[in-house]
Scaffold this active site. Structure first.
Site, PDB file in Angstrom:
ATOM      1  N   LYS A 123       4.352  11.580 -11.241  1.00 10.80           N
ATOM      2  CA  LYS A 123       3.471  10.784 -12.113  1.00 10.80           C
ATOM      3  C   LYS A 123       4.165   9.449 -12.362  1.00 10.80           C
ATOM      4  O   LYS A 123       5.318   9.427 -12.813  1.00 10.80           O
ATOM      5  CB  LYS A 123       3.248  11.484 -13.454  1.00 10.80           C
ATOM      6  N   ASN A 164       2.352  20.253 -21.057  1.00  7.68           N
ATOM      7  CA  ASN A 164       2.033  19.442 -22.239  1.00  7.68           C
ATOM      8  C   ASN A 164       2.232  20.202 -23.545  1.00  7.68           C
ATOM      9  O   ASN A 164       1.784  19.749 -24.600  1.00  7.68           O
ATOM     10  CB  ASN A 164       0.583  18.943 -22.163  1.00  7.68           C
ATOM     11  N   ARG A 191      -0.653  22.770 -14.542  1.00  6.99           N
ATOM     12  CA  ARG A 191       0.310  21.717 -14.908  1.00  6.99           C
ATOM     13  C   ARG A 191       0.152  21.303 -16.369  1.00  6.99           C
ATOM     14  O   ARG A 191       1.099  20.813 -16.993  1.00  6.99           O
ATOM     15  CB  ARG A 191       0.179  20.509 -13.958  1.00  6.99           C
ATOM     16  N   ARG A 213       0.816  -1.237   0.000  1.00 10.69           N
ATOM     17  CA  ARG A 213       0.000   0.000   0.000  1.00 10.69           C
ATOM     18  C   ARG A 213       0.835   1.266   0.000  1.00 10.69           C
ATOM     19  O   ARG A 213       0.398   2.328   0.413  1.00 10.69           O
ATOM     20  CB  ARG A 213      -0.964   0.016   1.187  1.00 10.69           C
ATOM     21  N   GLU A 222      12.689  18.548 -24.209  1.00  7.79           N
ATOM     22  CA  GLU A 222      11.924  18.906 -22.999  1.00  7.79           C
ATOM     23  C   GLU A 222      12.579  20.090 -22.275  1.00  7.79           C
ATOM     24  O   GLU A 222      11.887  20.879 -21.630  1.00  7.79           O
ATOM     25  CB  GLU A 222      11.791  17.705 -22.054  1.00  7.79           C
ATOM     26  N   GLU A 261      -2.648  18.204 -11.823  1.00  9.36           N
ATOM     27  CA  GLU A 261      -3.012  18.682 -13.163  1.00  9.36           C
ATOM     28  C   GLU A 261      -4.492  19.004 -13.306  1.00  9.36           C
ATOM     29  O   GLU A 261      -5.187  18.494 -14.171  1.00  9.36           O
ATOM     30  CB  GLU A 261      -2.573  17.671 -14.238  1.00  9.36           C
ATOM     31  N   HIS A 313      10.217   9.881 -28.181  1.00 10.48           N
ATOM     32  CA  HIS A 313       9.260  10.811 -27.566  1.00 10.48           C
ATOM     33  C   HIS A 313       9.703  12.271 -27.744  1.00 10.48           C
ATOM     34  O   HIS A 313       8.941  13.109 -28.225  1.00 10.48           O
ATOM     35  CB  HIS A 313       9.084  10.471 -26.083  1.00 10.48           C
ATOM     36  N   HIS A 364       2.692  18.405 -26.788  1.00  7.31           N
ATOM     37  CA  HIS A 364       2.398  16.993 -26.538  1.00  7.31           C
ATOM     38  C   HIS A 364       1.126  16.492 -27.217  1.00  7.31           C
ATOM     39  O   HIS A 364       1.003  15.298 -27.445  1.00  7.31           O
ATOM     40  CB  HIS A 364       2.365  16.707 -25.033  1.00  7.31           C
ATOM     41  N   HIS A 399       2.086  13.526 -29.330  1.00  2.00           N
ATOM     42  CA  HIS A 399       1.589  12.169 -29.041  1.00  2.00           C
ATOM     43  C   HIS A 399       0.979  11.527 -30.281  1.00  2.00           C
ATOM     44  O   HIS A 399       1.102  10.326 -30.488  1.00  2.00           O
ATOM     45  CB  HIS A 399       0.548  12.200 -27.922  1.00  2.00           C
ATOM     46  N   LYS A 456       9.660  22.916 -13.495  1.00  2.58           N
ATOM     47  CA  LYS A 456       8.691  21.836 -13.283  1.00  2.58           C
ATOM     48  C   LYS A 456       8.255  21.807 -11.818  1.00  2.58           C
ATOM     49  O   LYS A 456       7.068  21.639 -11.516  1.00  2.58           O
ATOM     50  CB  LYS A 456       9.263  20.486 -13.712  1.00  2.58           C
TER      51      LYS A 456
HETATM   52  N1  LIG Z   1       6.344  10.385 -15.216  1.00  5.27           N
HETATM   53  C1  LIG Z   1       6.442  11.444 -15.994  1.00  5.27           C
HETATM   54  O1  LIG Z   1       6.130  12.569 -15.593  1.00  5.27           O
HETATM   55  C2  LIG Z   1       6.970  11.269 -17.383  1.00  5.27           C
HETATM   56  C3  LIG Z   1       7.307  12.394 -18.136  1.00  5.27           C
HETATM   57  C4  LIG Z   1       7.862  12.201 -19.402  1.00  5.27           C
HETATM   58  C5  LIG Z   1       8.059  10.912 -19.881  1.00  5.27           C
HETATM   59  N2  LIG Z   1       7.707   9.846 -19.120  1.00  5.27           N
HETATM   60  C6  LIG Z   1       7.935   8.459 -19.588  1.00  5.27           C
HETATM   61  O2  LIG Z   1       9.336   8.289 -19.739  1.00  5.27           O
HETATM   62  C7  LIG Z   1       9.575   7.262 -20.700  1.00  5.27           C
HETATM   63  C8  LIG Z   1      10.700   7.707 -21.600  1.00  5.27           C
HETATM   64  O3  LIG Z   1      11.841   7.953 -20.818  1.00  5.27           O
HETATM   65  P1  LIG Z   1      13.311   7.917 -21.435  1.00  5.27           P
HETATM   66  O4  LIG Z   1      13.348   8.740 -22.657  1.00  5.27           O
HETATM   67  O5  LIG Z   1      14.237   8.222 -20.323  1.00  5.27           O
HETATM   68  O6  LIG Z   1      13.413   6.410 -21.942  1.00  5.27           O
HETATM   69  P2  LIG Z   1      14.111   5.092 -21.369  1.00  5.27           P
HETATM   70  O7  LIG Z   1      13.981   4.981 -19.911  1.00  5.27           O
HETATM   71  O8  LIG Z   1      13.620   3.966 -22.193  1.00  5.27           O
HETATM   72  O9  LIG Z   1      15.648   5.336 -21.736  1.00  5.27           O
HETATM   73  C9  LIG Z   1      16.034   5.439 -23.100  1.00  5.27           C
HETATM   74  C10 LIG Z   1      17.134   4.411 -23.451  1.00  5.27           C
HETATM   75  O10 LIG Z   1      18.357   4.852 -22.885  1.00  5.27           O
HETATM   76  C11 LIG Z   1      18.948   3.809 -22.110  1.00  5.27           C
HETATM   77  N3  LIG Z   1      19.693   4.478 -21.039  1.00  5.27           N
HETATM   78  C12 LIG Z   1      19.163   5.096 -19.955  1.00  5.27           C
HETATM   79  N4  LIG Z   1      20.134   5.689 -19.249  1.00  5.27           N
HETATM   80  C13 LIG Z   1      21.299   5.469 -19.910  1.00  5.27           C
HETATM   81  C14 LIG Z   1      22.650   5.852 -19.677  1.00  5.27           C
HETATM   82  N5  LIG Z   1      22.978   6.635 -18.643  1.00  5.27           N
HETATM   83  N6  LIG Z   1      23.588   5.443 -20.555  1.00  5.27           N
HETATM   84  C15 LIG Z   1      23.243   4.692 -21.639  1.00  5.27           C
HETATM   85  N7  LIG Z   1      21.987   4.293 -21.905  1.00  5.27           N
HETATM   86  C16 LIG Z   1      21.026   4.699 -21.054  1.00  5.27           C
HETATM   87  C17 LIG Z   1      17.789   2.962 -21.657  1.00  5.27           C
HETATM   88  O11 LIG Z   1      18.191   1.662 -21.342  1.00  5.27           O
HETATM   89  C18 LIG Z   1      16.882   3.011 -22.878  1.00  5.27           C
HETATM   90  O12 LIG Z   1      17.309   2.073 -23.814  1.00  5.27           O
HETATM   91  C19 LIG Z   1       8.258   7.025 -21.417  1.00  5.27           C
HETATM   92  O13 LIG Z   1       7.725   5.806 -20.991  1.00  5.27           O
HETATM   93  C20 LIG Z   1       7.370   8.181 -20.954  1.00  5.27           C
HETATM   94  O14 LIG Z   1       6.009   7.822 -20.900  1.00  5.27           O
HETATM   95  C21 LIG Z   1       7.174  10.003 -17.886  1.00  5.27           C
HETATM   96 ZN   LIG Z   2       7.302  14.748 -22.823  1.00  8.05          ZN
END
Ligand SMILES: NC(=O)c1ccc[n+]([C@@H]2O[C@H](COP(=O)([O-])OP(=O)(O)OC[C@H]3O[C@@H](n4cnc5c(N)ncnc54)[C@H](O)[C@@H]3O)[C@@H](O)[C@H]2O)c1
Ligand SMILES: [Zn+2]
Length: 377
Positions: free
Chosen positions: A151, A252, A248, A129, A193, A244, A273, A255, A259, A234
């Site tokens: 999030k 986006n 907030r 929980r 971003e 949001e 992304h 986005h 998206h 942020k």
């Molecule tokens: N929670 C939120 O507020 C929020 C906001 C934006 C995006 N997201 C989510 O984030 C995700 C995308 O995140 P991302 O772009 O970090 O992708 P990711 O976590 O998949 O990382 C991208 C790639 O880089 C590799 N990697 C990560 N760190 C590394 C490092 N230091 N050296 C070498 N390789 C490395 C990973 O293994 C992966 O293959 C999506 O699922 C999206 O929905 C969430």
């Molecule tokens: Zn984004």
């Protein structure tokens, strides 16, 4: 990790959420202080690291060393990539945390990009929980965006991030040296971003990015500064509107269009992304200019900067192409509810002047996209 970590003066940004407030610690080498910070925050807590295979290869041993004498469970390592934000992997992570006897009062440590942060954060939100968790973001996107704000989510077969929870971390440690091993394309995608925060509400920051982006990419102090400014923006937004219900939504920017492009490319390597968001921000500014809300010269400036860093700015740059306007409009209306032919978009009066436009005519968006799809670079 490729370079030895040097301990420097960290920059600390606080996310002010009353009893759920926490610090984001930013700097080259700050990972080395992780154990001390955890001990000060949760004396006696055990830690379970959740990471992915690629990140574990680069960062796991340094993270374990940084934990010093803190008792830790066997790390939970998932496959790299978005496919790990799934019900089966989520179940594995939850079961592993339970098996490792991680109790209330212990900590989950999300070591990775947005995928690991979202997955481990959601597991922490529900196992027993609710467990506290720490974010150690390893991508630029995670350091400026996903690790901050609470999030967490996994994907459903109906769409991305549809099953999740708001669950704030208790600490974020963003070591900019960890980004040295990140592929250049991933770094660029995260940079979209960073630029977004300037475009939303900080014209001076955007102007600084235009002149300093090379230093940010090279990894000097400008990188830390850019990450700190992004996190501060942020943090302030989340502090005022955690769930949001209003402001907030400005985060986006780019986005809604983005998206749709991302979905059209199947959430694949064809379009990351951040690349989709770069295209989305260009569209948001071009659309604002078309509606005479923003000067066309401002929209051109946005395009020029994103193109300079190597991000896509024309829809024709999407590998494999995009579907037609009908399909894109379908995707946009799936993402955002259409109310009586009207959509909510984040538009801008200029760089740094984003606002929520709740009343955008779907027909206007359609004819705009029609033109965009035929535009060549
Ligand atoms: N929670 C939120 O507020 C929020 C906001 C934006 C995006 N997201 C989510 O984030 C995700 C995308 O995140 P991302 O772009 O970090 O992708 P990711 O976590 O998949 O990382 C991208 C790639 O880089 C590799 N990697 C990560 N760190 C590394 C490092 N230091 N050296 C070498 N390789 C490395 C990973 O293994 C992966 O293959 C999506 O699922 C999206 O929905 C969430
Ligand atoms: Zn984004």
């Amino acid at each position: 990790m490729t370079a030895p970590l040097r301990a420097g003066e960290p920059i600390i940004v606080n996310v002010a959420l009353g009893a759920r407030s926490y610090d984001i610690v930013i700097g080259r080498g700050v990972l080395a202080s992780l154990g001390e910070r955890i001990k000060a925050l949760r004396p006696g807590a055990r830690v379970a690291i959740v990471s992915d295979e690629t990140v574990a290869r680069h960062c796991l041993s340094a993270t374990q060393a940084a934990l010093g004498g803190i008792a830790s469970a066997a790390p939970v390592i998932v496959a790299s990539g978005e496919s790990s934000k799934s019900f089966p992997v989520f179940e594995q992570v939850c079961e592993a945390l339970i098996e490792a006897r991680i109790e209330r009062g212990d900590l989950v440590l999300a070591l990775g990009g947005g995928v690991v942060g979202d997955l481990a954060g959601f597991a922490a939100a529900v196992v027993r929980r609710g467990l506290d968790y720490v974010q150690v973001p390893t991508t630029l996107l995670a350091q400026v965006d996903s690790s901050v704000g609470g999030k967490t989510a996994i994907d459903s077969r109906h769409g991305k991030n549809l099953v999740g929870a708001f669950h704030q971390p208790v600490l974020v440690v963003a070591d900019t040296a960890l980004l040295d091993t990140l592929p250049a394309r991933e770094f660029r995608a995260g940079y979209a971003e960073v630029a977004k925060y300037g475009l939303i509400g900080d014209a001076a920051f955007f102007a600084w990015l235009e002149s300093s982006w090379r230093e940010i990419f090279a990894g000097g102090p400008a990188r830390e500064h850019a990450i700190a400014v992004s996190c501060r923006a942020k943090a302030q937004t989340v502090g005022r509107d955690e769930r949001e219900t209003g402001e907030r939504a400005l985060l986006n920017l780019g986005h809604t269009f983005g998206h749709a492009f991302e979905a059209a490319a199947g959430f694949s390597d064809r379009l990351l992304h951040g690349e989709a968001i770069a295209l989305g921000m260009v569209c948001a500014f071009d659309f604002s200019a078309r509606c005479k809300l923003a000067p066309a010269a401002e929209a051109e400036r946005v395009k020029r900067h994103l193109a300079a860093v190597g991000l896509p700015t024309h829809l024709s740059q999407v590998a494999g192409g995009l579907p037609d306007t009908d399909r894109l409009m379908d995707l946009i209306s799936q993402d955002k509810k259409v109310k009586r032919g009207r959509l909510t978009f984040i538009l801008a009066r200029g760089i740094g002047g984003a606002f929520i436009a709740p009343d955008v005519e779907a027909a206007e968006v359609r004819s705009f996209l029609e033109e965009k799809l035929t535009e060549r670079c």
